[in-house]
Design a protein around this motif. Structure first.
Motif, PDB file in Angstrom:
ATOM      1  N   VAL A  12     -11.354 178.040 101.139  1.00  0.00           N
ATOM      2  CA  VAL A  12     -10.653 178.666 100.017  1.00  0.00           C
ATOM      3  C   VAL A  12     -10.349 180.099 100.442  1.00  0.00           C
ATOM      4  O   VAL A  12     -11.187 180.990 100.293  1.00  0.00           O
ATOM      5  N   LYS A  17      -9.610 183.094  93.906  1.00  0.00           N
ATOM      6  CA  LYS A  17      -9.574 181.702  93.450  1.00  0.00           C
ATOM      7  C   LYS A  17     -10.906 180.971  93.609  1.00  0.00           C
ATOM      8  O   LYS A  17     -11.048 179.849  93.134  1.00  0.00           O
ATOM      9  N   ARG A  18     -11.874 181.573  94.255  1.00  0.00           N
ATOM     10  CA  ARG A  18     -13.118 180.859  94.578  1.00  0.00           C
ATOM     11  C   ARG A  18     -13.927 180.458  93.349  1.00  0.00           C
ATOM     12  O   ARG A  18     -14.486 179.358  93.304  1.00  0.00           O
ATOM     13  N   PHE A  21     -12.161 177.504  91.788  1.00  0.00           N
ATOM     14  CA  PHE A  21     -12.380 176.335  92.644  1.00  0.00           C
ATOM     15  C   PHE A  21     -13.794 175.793  92.445  1.00  0.00           C
ATOM     16  O   PHE A  21     -13.986 174.584  92.309  1.00  0.00           O
ATOM     17  N   TRP A  86      -5.172 172.089  94.312  1.00  0.00           N
ATOM     18  CA  TRP A  86      -5.521 173.132  95.289  1.00  0.00           C
ATOM     19  C   TRP A  86      -4.678 173.002  96.549  1.00  0.00           C
ATOM     20  O   TRP A  86      -5.209 172.759  97.636  1.00  0.00           O
ATOM     21  N   VAL A  89      -5.706 175.036  99.752  1.00  0.00           N
ATOM     22  CA  VAL A  89      -7.058 174.875 100.285  1.00  0.00           C
ATOM     23  C   VAL A  89      -7.034 173.773 101.344  1.00  0.00           C
ATOM     24  O   VAL A  89      -6.724 172.621 101.047  1.00  0.00           O
TER      25      VAL A  89
END
Length: 104
Positions: A12, A17-18, A21, A86, A89
């Motif tokens: 990621v 965005k982690r 996610f 995603w 990713v």
């Protein structure tokens, strides 16, 4: 027969965005994958060396069960769902067979 472990390593790249996610994987994807694969156990981790790296591990009773699960239609659906939610990713997948457990 020994257990088999299927590992999905995701990167990621965007630190912003982690958290999203992590929540999505925890609340949506992991429960869906557990049900779809029919696994005995699953767990996931974030790297302490590279905070962009997330790994999920799925434990199957044997290699044949793992191969059926990751080669089936449910796996294809999980990949489509992941790519939809995603797209930035990247992932790798690897399969292992358990060689040894040592407990004290």
């Amino acid at each position: 027969m020994p257990s088999a472990i299927f590992v999905v390593r995701a990167t990621v790249p965007d630190p912003v965005k982690r958290d999203a996610f992590d929540r999505w994987y925890r609340d949506v994807h992991l429960p869906d994958a557990i049900k779809s694969f029919g696994v005995r156990k699953a767990w996931r981790v974030w790297s302490l060396v590279d905070p962009a790296v997330h790994q999920a591990m799925y434990q199957f009773d044997d290699v044949a069960a793992m191969e059926r699960a990751v080669g089936g239609d449910e796996m294809k659906r999980l990949i489509v769902d992941f790519n939809r939610d995603w797209p930035d990713v990247t992932r790798t997948r690897e399969s292992f067979t358990l060689a040894q457990i040592v407990e004290e």
